[in-house]
Design a protein around this motif. Structure first.
Motif, PDB file in Angstrom:
ATOM      1  N   THR A 185     -22.847 -20.058 103.093  1.00 38.38           N
ATOM      2  CA  THR A 185     -22.616 -18.429 103.120  1.00 38.38           C
ATOM      3  C   THR A 185     -22.787 -18.160 104.706  1.00 38.38           C
ATOM      4  O   THR A 185     -23.443 -18.836 105.446  1.00 38.38           O
ATOM      5  CB  THR A 185     -23.393 -17.335 102.281  1.00 38.38           C
ATOM      6  OG1 THR A 185     -22.715 -16.121 102.654  1.00 38.38           O
ATOM      7  CG2 THR A 185     -24.750 -17.478 102.508  1.00 38.38           C
ATOM      8  N   TRP A 186     -22.375 -17.089 105.164  1.00 36.15           N
ATOM      9  CA  TRP A 186     -22.492 -16.668 106.533  1.00 36.15           C
ATOM     10  C   TRP A 186     -23.815 -16.380 106.742  1.00 36.15           C
ATOM     11  O   TRP A 186     -24.932 -15.859 105.790  1.00 36.15           O
ATOM     12  CB  TRP A 186     -21.618 -15.631 106.850  1.00 36.15           C
ATOM     13  CG  TRP A 186     -20.310 -16.145 107.095  1.00 36.15           C
ATOM     14  CD1 TRP A 186     -19.176 -16.034 106.214  1.00 36.15           C
ATOM     15  CD2 TRP A 186     -19.700 -16.995 108.202  1.00 36.15           C
ATOM     16  NE1 TRP A 186     -18.241 -16.558 106.445  1.00 36.15           N
ATOM     17  CE2 TRP A 186     -18.447 -17.140 107.868  1.00 36.15           C
ATOM     18  CE3 TRP A 186     -20.179 -17.435 109.158  1.00 36.15           C
ATOM     19  CZ2 TRP A 186     -17.559 -18.040 108.529  1.00 36.15           C
ATOM     20  CZ3 TRP A 186     -19.166 -18.196 110.100  1.00 36.15           C
ATOM     21  CH2 TRP A 186     -18.055 -18.367 109.836  1.00 36.15           C
ATOM     22  N   ALA A 205     -23.034 -21.872 108.593  1.00 40.62           N
ATOM     23  CA  ALA A 205     -22.521 -21.246 107.324  1.00 40.62           C
ATOM     24  C   ALA A 205     -21.898 -22.312 106.441  1.00 40.62           C
ATOM     25  O   ALA A 205     -22.124 -22.051 105.113  1.00 40.62           O
ATOM     26  CB  ALA A 205     -21.454 -20.190 107.802  1.00 40.62           C
ATOM     27  N   ARG A 246     -25.065 -23.825 104.444  1.00 39.25           N
ATOM     28  CA  ARG A 246     -25.742 -22.894 103.694  1.00 39.25           C
ATOM     29  C   ARG A 246     -24.727 -22.246 102.549  1.00 39.25           C
ATOM     30  O   ARG A 246     -25.250 -21.838 101.487  1.00 39.25           O
ATOM     31  CB  ARG A 246     -26.047 -21.721 104.607  1.00 39.25           C
ATOM     32  CG  ARG A 246     -27.174 -21.829 105.489  1.00 39.25           C
ATOM     33  CD  ARG A 246     -27.487 -20.240 106.159  1.00 39.25           C
ATOM     34  NE  ARG A 246     -28.121 -19.412 105.176  1.00 39.25           N
ATOM     35  CZ  ARG A 246     -28.018 -18.107 105.026  1.00 39.25           C
ATOM     36  NH1 ARG A 246     -27.371 -17.641 105.978  1.00 39.25           N
ATOM     37  NH2 ARG A 246     -28.712 -17.544 104.105  1.00 39.25           N
ATOM     38  N   TRP A 286     -25.556 -13.619 107.694  1.00 37.39           N
ATOM     39  CA  TRP A 286     -26.011 -12.225 107.542  1.00 37.39           C
ATOM     40  C   TRP A 286     -25.902 -11.871 106.027  1.00 37.39           C
ATOM     41  O   TRP A 286     -26.136 -10.766 105.665  1.00 37.39           O
ATOM     42  CB  TRP A 286     -25.096 -11.172 108.468  1.00 37.39           C
ATOM     43  CG  TRP A 286     -23.433 -11.438 108.277  1.00 37.39           C
ATOM     44  CD1 TRP A 286     -22.647 -11.095 107.350  1.00 37.39           C
ATOM     45  CD2 TRP A 286     -22.815 -12.212 108.993  1.00 37.39           C
ATOM     46  NE1 TRP A 286     -21.367 -11.455 107.348  1.00 37.39           N
ATOM     47  CE2 TRP A 286     -21.636 -12.512 108.676  1.00 37.39           C
ATOM     48  CE3 TRP A 286     -23.186 -13.031 110.169  1.00 37.39           C
ATOM     49  CZ2 TRP A 286     -20.612 -12.875 109.183  1.00 37.39           C
ATOM     50  CZ3 TRP A 286     -22.157 -13.954 110.990  1.00 37.39           C
ATOM     51  CH2 TRP A 286     -20.715 -13.663 110.410  1.00 37.39           C
ATOM     52  N   LYS A 287     -25.418 -12.839 105.154  1.00 37.47           N
ATOM     53  CA  LYS A 287     -25.598 -12.505 103.996  1.00 37.47           C
ATOM     54  C   LYS A 287     -26.643 -13.158 103.255  1.00 37.47           C
ATOM     55  O   LYS A 287     -26.944 -14.204 103.638  1.00 37.47           O
ATOM     56  CB  LYS A 287     -24.199 -13.148 103.343  1.00 37.47           C
ATOM     57  CG  LYS A 287     -23.106 -12.412 103.368  1.00 37.47           C
ATOM     58  CD  LYS A 287     -21.662 -12.964 102.701  1.00 37.47           C
ATOM     59  CE  LYS A 287     -20.539 -12.074 102.909  1.00 37.47           C
ATOM     60  NZ  LYS A 287     -19.430 -12.689 102.313  1.00 37.47           N
ATOM     61  N   VAL A 288     -27.309 -12.777 102.261  1.00 37.61           N
ATOM     62  CA  VAL A 288     -28.603 -13.273 101.787  1.00 37.61           C
ATOM     63  C   VAL A 288     -28.323 -14.039 100.533  1.00 37.61           C
ATOM     64  O   VAL A 288     -27.518 -13.916  99.652  1.00 37.61           O
ATOM     65  CB  VAL A 288     -29.576 -12.036 101.480  1.00 37.61           C
ATOM     66  CG1 VAL A 288     -30.690 -12.626 100.720  1.00 37.61           C
ATOM     67  CG2 VAL A 288     -29.880 -11.528 102.722  1.00 37.61           C
TER      68      VAL A 288
END
Length: 66
Positions: free
Chosen positions: A61-62, A56, A59, A64-66
């Motif tokens: 972000t986590w 995360a 990236r 499951w977030k796009v």
């Protein structure tokens, strides 16, 4: 003392997803493993949470977030 607070505050703001992954997701994975009686050490579940937090952070972000 002020310098220590500044260093700690900067560290937490930069690595917050990693710490959240390690502590929160590691605890969740460990609790699920206990419920399903998976006989692996709890270290593996906390390392899984740490890996999730590192991904995360990289990236931004986590997963499951796009």
């Amino acid at each position: 003392m002020d310098k220590l607070e500044t260093i700690l505050s900067n560290h937490i703001s930069k690595w917050n997803m990693v710490w959240f992954g390690l502590i929160f997701w590691g605890s969740v994975f460990n609790a699920i493993a206990i419920q399903f009686e998976v006989m692996l050490g709890s270290l593996i579940w906390y390392l899984s949470g740490l890996a999730l937090g590192l991904i995360a952070k990289i990236r931004g972000t986590w997963l499951w977030k796009v």
